[in-house]
Enzyme design. Structure first.
Site, short mmCIF file in Angstrom:
data_model
loop_
_atom_site.label_atom_id
_atom_site.label_comp_id
_atom_site.label_asym_id
_atom_site.label_seq_id
_atom_site.Cartn_x
_atom_site.Cartn_y
_atom_site.Cartn_z
CG HIS A 1 -6.62 2.25 -3.06
ND1 HIS A 1 -5.96 2.51 -1.52
CD2 HIS A 1 -5.63 1.43 -3.98
CE1 HIS A 1 -5.08 2.48 -2.36
NE2 HIS A 1 -4.52 1.49 -3.14
CG HIS B 1 -5.62 -1.79 -7.19
ND1 HIS B 1 -4.88 -1.03 -7.63
CD2 HIS B 1 -4.80 -1.75 -5.31
CE1 HIS B 1 -3.79 -0.18 -6.87
NE2 HIS B 1 -3.73 -0.61 -5.92
CD GLN C 1 -2.87 0.91 2.28
OE1 GLN C 1 -3.26 0.37 3.17
NE2 GLN C 1 -4.08 2.21 1.91
P1 DGP Z 1 -1.47 1.45 -3.35
O1 DGP Z 1 -0.33 0.44 -3.58
O2 DGP Z 1 -2.29 -0.44 -3.57
O3 DGP Z 1 -1.51 2.07 -2.41
O4 DGP Z 1 -2.17 1.58 -5.01
C1 DGP Z 1 -2.21 2.85 -5.44
C2 DGP Z 1 -2.61 3.04 -6.25
O5 DGP Z 1 -2.57 4.28 -6.49
C3 DGP Z 1 -0.82 2.91 -7.33
O6 DGP Z 1 -1.83 2.29 -8.37
C4 DGP Z 1 -1.13 4.52 -8.63
C5 DGP Z 1 -2.65 4.87 -8.19
N1 DGP Z 1 -2.07 5.98 -7.70
C6 DGP Z 1 -1.58 6.97 -6.97
N2 DGP Z 1 -1.35 8.08 -7.32
C7 DGP Z 1 -2.10 7.98 -8.23
C8 DGP Z 1 -3.09 9.69 -8.78
O7 DGP Z 1 -2.18 10.71 -8.54
N3 DGP Z 1 -3.97 9.21 -9.71
C9 DGP Z 1 -4.44 7.92 -9.90
N4 DGP Z 1 -5.55 7.84 -11.18
N5 DGP Z 1 -4.17 6.62 -9.95
C10 DGP Z 1 -3.09 7.25 -8.68
#
Ligand code: DGP
Length: 113
Positions: free
Chosen positions: A99, A101, A93
């Site tokens: 969240h 996925h 994370q």
């Molecule tokens: P996790 O590693 O499970 O915390 O996933 C976080 C996810 O969030 C990662 O796959 C990339 C996504 N992410 C991070 N910053 C942003 C952002 O600013 N916009 C979007 N759309 N996704 C983001």
């Protein structure tokens, strides 16, 4: 909990490719997709991670799961998809706003890394 990038997306302070929104949840495309379809579904309530959820969050978490199913169907993921929720740093994370996925559009191997 402290604010995160997802809080800014919820408040529309930064852009995101939003695919679903209601009073309780938001779904938007992941900026760093790991599959042809990679959508994040989040509660608007700022829960940092699943470990921080309580009985008060029962309804919103159930709603999140059912909306993830709807979002997957609307994205055309008729051939299966995977839901992943990383809980904590060692699980991968990086954004501390709970969240889900939603991943699909290619064969997904098991076990995950
Ligand atoms: P996790 O590693 O499970 O915390 O996933 C976080 C996810 O969030 C990662 O796959 C990339 C996504 N992410 C991070 N910053 C942003 C952002 O600013 N916009 C979007 N759309 N996704 C983001």
């Amino acid at each position: 909990m402290s604010d995160t990038i997802f809080g800014k997306i919820i408040r529309k302070e930064i852009p995101a490719d939003i695919v679903y929104e209601d009073d309780l949840v938001l779904a938007f495309k992941d900026v760093n997709p790991q599959a042809p379809t990679h959508i994040l579904a989040i509660p608007k309530k700022p829960i940092a991670k699943l470990d921080d959820a309580t009985d008060e969050d029962l309804a919103v978490l159930g709603h999140l799961l059912l909306k993830a199913k709807q979002v997957a169907a609307e994205a055309g993921l008729t051939d299966g998809y995977r839901l992943v929720m990383n809980n904590g740093e060692s699980a991968g994370q990086t954004v501390f706003h709970l969240h889900l996925h939603i991943l699909g559009g290619r064969p997904l191997s098991w076990p995950p890394g």
